[in-house]
Design a protein around this motif. Structure first.
Motif, PDB file in Angstrom:
ATOM      1  N   THR A 165       0.835  -1.206   0.000  1.00  0.00           N
ATOM      2  CA  THR A 165       0.000   0.000   0.000  1.00  0.00           C
ATOM      3  C   THR A 165       0.865   1.249   0.000  1.00  0.00           C
ATOM      4  O   THR A 165       0.562   2.227  -0.701  1.00  0.00           O
ATOM      5  CB  THR A 165      -0.934  -0.004   1.221  1.00  0.00           C
ATOM      6  N   PHE A 166       1.960   1.226   0.767  1.00  0.00           N
ATOM      7  CA  PHE A 166       2.877   2.367   0.791  1.00  0.00           C
ATOM      8  C   PHE A 166       3.498   2.592  -0.585  1.00  0.00           C
ATOM      9  O   PHE A 166       3.557   3.723  -1.076  1.00  0.00           O
ATOM     10  CB  PHE A 166       3.967   2.144   1.834  1.00  0.00           C
ATOM     11  N   LEU A 167       3.950   1.516  -1.222  1.00  0.00           N
ATOM     12  CA  LEU A 167       4.595   1.652  -2.529  1.00  0.00           C
ATOM     13  C   LEU A 167       3.628   2.214  -3.567  1.00  0.00           C
ATOM     14  O   LEU A 167       4.007   3.081  -4.368  1.00  0.00           O
ATOM     15  CB  LEU A 167       5.133   0.297  -2.990  1.00  0.00           C
ATOM     16  N   VAL A 168       2.382   1.732  -3.559  1.00  0.00           N
ATOM     17  CA  VAL A 168       1.394   2.262  -4.501  1.00  0.00           C
ATOM     18  C   VAL A 168       1.140   3.739  -4.231  1.00  0.00           C
ATOM     19  O   VAL A 168       0.954   4.537  -5.160  1.00  0.00           O
ATOM     20  CB  VAL A 168       0.080   1.459  -4.405  1.00  0.00           C
ATOM     21  N   ALA A 339      -9.988  -5.840  -1.370  1.00  0.00           N
ATOM     22  CA  ALA A 339      -9.580  -5.228  -0.100  1.00  0.00           C
ATOM     23  C   ALA A 339      -8.322  -4.389  -0.292  1.00  0.00           C
ATOM     24  O   ALA A 339      -8.206  -3.283   0.260  1.00  0.00           O
ATOM     25  CB  ALA A 339      -9.344  -6.321   0.943  1.00  0.00           C
ATOM     26  N   TRP A 340      -7.371  -4.906  -1.079  1.00  0.00           N
ATOM     27  CA  TRP A 340      -6.155  -4.147  -1.353  1.00  0.00           C
ATOM     28  C   TRP A 340      -6.486  -2.877  -2.132  1.00  0.00           C
ATOM     29  O   TRP A 340      -5.974  -1.791  -1.829  1.00  0.00           O
ATOM     30  CB  TRP A 340      -5.170  -5.022  -2.136  1.00  0.00           C
ATOM     31  N   SER A 341      -7.360  -2.988  -3.123  1.00  0.00           N
ATOM     32  CA  SER A 341      -7.774  -1.838  -3.912  1.00  0.00           C
ATOM     33  C   SER A 341      -8.439  -0.776  -3.031  1.00  0.00           C
ATOM     34  O   SER A 341      -8.181   0.422  -3.169  1.00  0.00           O
ATOM     35  CB  SER A 341      -8.735  -2.275  -5.018  1.00  0.00           C
ATOM     36  N   ALA A 342      -9.310  -1.227  -2.108  1.00  0.00           N
ATOM     37  CA  ALA A 342      -9.980  -0.283  -1.215  1.00  0.00           C
ATOM     38  C   ALA A 342      -8.967   0.430  -0.326  1.00  0.00           C
ATOM     39  O   ALA A 342      -9.101   1.629  -0.044  1.00  0.00           O
ATOM     40  CB  ALA A 342     -11.010  -1.017  -0.367  1.00  0.00           C
ATOM     41  N   GLY A 343      -7.935  -0.305   0.119  1.00  0.00           N
ATOM     42  CA  GLY A 343      -6.879   0.334   0.900  1.00  0.00           C
ATOM     43  C   GLY A 343      -6.119   1.367   0.090  1.00  0.00           C
ATOM     44  O   GLY A 343      -5.801   2.460   0.576  1.00  0.00           O
ATOM     45  N   ASN A 344      -5.827   1.042  -1.181  1.00  0.00           N
ATOM     46  CA  ASN A 344      -5.146   1.991  -2.061  1.00  0.00           C
ATOM     47  C   ASN A 344      -5.980   3.254  -2.253  1.00  0.00           C
ATOM     48  O   ASN A 344      -5.458   4.373  -2.247  1.00  0.00           O
ATOM     49  CB  ASN A 344      -4.882   1.355  -3.426  1.00  0.00           C
TER      50      ASN A 344
END
Length: 543
Positions: A165-168, A339-344
């Motif tokens: 998430t940080f890298l994105v 879930a990853w997309s929502a975090g991004n």
């Protein structure tokens, strides 16, 4: 000479006591700070698919069973359809306002141009708070999804998702757009697949199983009796509970324009995304709810599964009974990317709105520091540090405390939608007062002044009735009451506190800088976005 602060950042004029409208008219609507330090790298396909990715989340894949159980097949369908109408109204209001004011922070900054800086402060910090807590919440959800396959190395999985998430968030904004583009494609492929699968199961296309049709609409019936309350009242409350829950399934769609200053041709692309994304999202939701109500009974005991992973999906339930064994893992894998997309997306919303608050002096100025690629790196690092709260999920007691804090923002979506509708209403009131015809707007529709009132009134009603179940005899729950209502006094306190501290005032409709915004469209014209030609006209997703 430019007015600089201690960090060498050019200060933007704030609007408080002693504000002179003539001085503001000389300022750019899109601040020089945004133009110089942010990169316009989000393309039309990025912005439209980001909006799709934000609106199609775990709620569609995992929560439809709860909606079916609560309202019955028809109650769930009507609930999602009516919320879809509200979302449509909010989307068009956001599109019209963002086309005129394409600024970082979206509706938070619009409140300053159209109503009162104190409203932007209150709503902005409320969104930032919710976005900051949403990232660790989504990482915790991702951990639950991974535990569908293995319960080993929980801390390692949390660390991996925090780093990803940080890298994105810290890499070039175009990379973020590209990642969200392909994650959205995965979601859409899954939605289309499970809708087709559900239709095949319902029509008897699975060997050894007969046609289901609308059997469950006849028995146990189109509506459920909510909380076993008898008669029409119980059926209505079931429908109303579905509608309140459906709001949060659509949450995220309001963040479409938070990165307007990083979008190519925002006055054209953001309205197009608002118009097209709504139709597609609503279509997916309505079809999914309809199919679920056809293939699973609202009284099915297996709908009581609250595992948090694919096993609670009604589509998985139907597929398992039909002998389609691969579906659970496929759905779980795509929901994991969701879930990853929502975090991004929460990272994007939190950092850009915080940047917008700092731009107007409502947050520390050092938050305006950006990388050479136009990323507000201080904001990203701050939000990543908060994301480490995901480690609290390793302890049951800590996780309980964490979700208590998260519940404080449960009504933030409705507050944001209300702000969008109110901003748009003020825009049209100012147009009328200043004698400017709506045809001068870069994007407009004749019906939107009316639909924004519909959206505002609906959102306020939903906000006030969000915790209605606690007022039913024998159903009091302290956590539900707090999650439904505590955010309201928090936002009001922030609004009146900033207003008292900074002596801000509500803008007169004559002072809304409409002419300055319209002049900026002429002085800084966008390149005309070419119309789709040939086979590209068949592209119904982002063309």
């Amino acid at each position: 000479m430019a007015n600089l602060d201690n960090h060498g950042i050019e200060l933007a004029p704030s609007r408080g006591a002693g504000y002179d409208n003539d001085d503001f008219e000389k300022q750019h609507i899109v601040e020089d700070q945004e133009e110089k330090n942010l990169s316009r790298s989000l393309k039309q396909r990025h912005i439209q698919m980001i909006a799709l990715a934000g609106a199609i989340g775990t709620g569609l894949f995992l929560s439809l069973g709860s909606a079916l159980q609560t309202g019955g097949p028809l109650g769930a369908l009507l609930g999602y359809a009516l919320i879809g109408a509200v979302v449509c109204s909010v989307q068009f209001a956001l599109g019209e306002t963002s086309a005129l004011f394409p600024v970082t922070g979206s509706f938070v900054r619009h409140a300053e141009f159209l109503f009162d800086p104190a409203l932007g402060f209150a709503v902005g910090w409320n969104v930032v708070y919710g976005a900051y807590l949403s990232v660790p919440a989504e990482i915790s959800a991702a951990l639950v999804l991974i535990q569908f396959w293995t319960e080993k190395y929980a801390a390692l999985w949390i660390t991996i998702f925090i780093v990803l998430t940080f890298l994105v968030g810290i890499i070039f904004i175009g990379v973020y757009g590209e990642i969200e583009f392909w994650l959205a494609i995965l979601k859409i492929m899954l939605i289309v697949g499970i809708i087709l699968m559900g239709l095949i199961i319902d029509l008897g296309g699975v060997p050894g199983q007969g046609r289901i049709g609308f059997r469950y609409w006849n028995h146990p019936g189109p509506f459920s009796q909510y909380l076993e309350i008898p008669g029409a009242w119980g059926r209505f409350l079931g429908f109303w509970a579905v509608m309140n829950n459906a709001v949060y399934s659509f949450s995220g769609i309001e963040s479409l324009s938070v990165a307007a200053a990083e979008t190519q041709n925002p006055r054209q692309n953001i309205p197009r995304a608002c118009k097209r994304v709504f139709a597609r999202v609503t279509l997916f939701y309505i079809l999914a709810v309809l199919i679920v109500g056809m293939i699973v009974s609202s009284t099915d005991d297996d709908l009581n599964n609250y595992s948090g992973n694919a096993s609670q999906s009604p589509f998985v339930l139907a597929a398992t009974r039909a002998g389609i064994k691969a579906v659970p893992s496929i759905i779980n894998a795509v929901v994991l990317t969701s879930a990853w997309s929502a975090g991004n997306q929460s990272m994007l919303a939190g950092t850009r709105i915080l940047y917008g608050l700092a731009l107007k002096g409502q947050a520390p100025r050092f938050l305006l520091l950006t990388t050479r690629w136009g990323i507000p790196w201080v904001c990203v690092i701050a939000q990543t540090l908060v994301a480490c709260l995901a480690y609290m999920s390793l302890s049951n007691n800590a996780l309980t405390v964490f979700y208590w804090f998260l519940d404080l923002t449960a009504s933030a979506v409705l507050i944001s939608w209300s702000a969008i509708a109110w901003n748009h209403i003020r825009l049209h009131q100012a147009l009328k007062r200043q004698g400017i015809v709506r045809e001068e707007l870069p994007w407009h529709h004749w019906w939107t002044p009316y639909t924004s009132w519909f959206a505002l009134v609906s959102c306020i009603i939903f906000l006030l009735t969000g915790g209605f179940t606690v007022f039913i005899k024998g159903n009091w729950d302290k956590a539900t009451f707090i999650s439904a209502y505590l955010d309201i006094p928090l936002v009001l306190t922030a609004y009146f506190g900033w207003k008292f501290l900074k002596k801000t005032r509500i803008l007169s409709l004559d002072d809304v800088p409409l002419r300055a915004a319209l002049d900026e469209i002429v002085s800084k014209p966008e390149e005309e976005v070419p119309k789709a030609r040939g086979w590209r006209r068949l592209n119904i997703l982002w063309g």
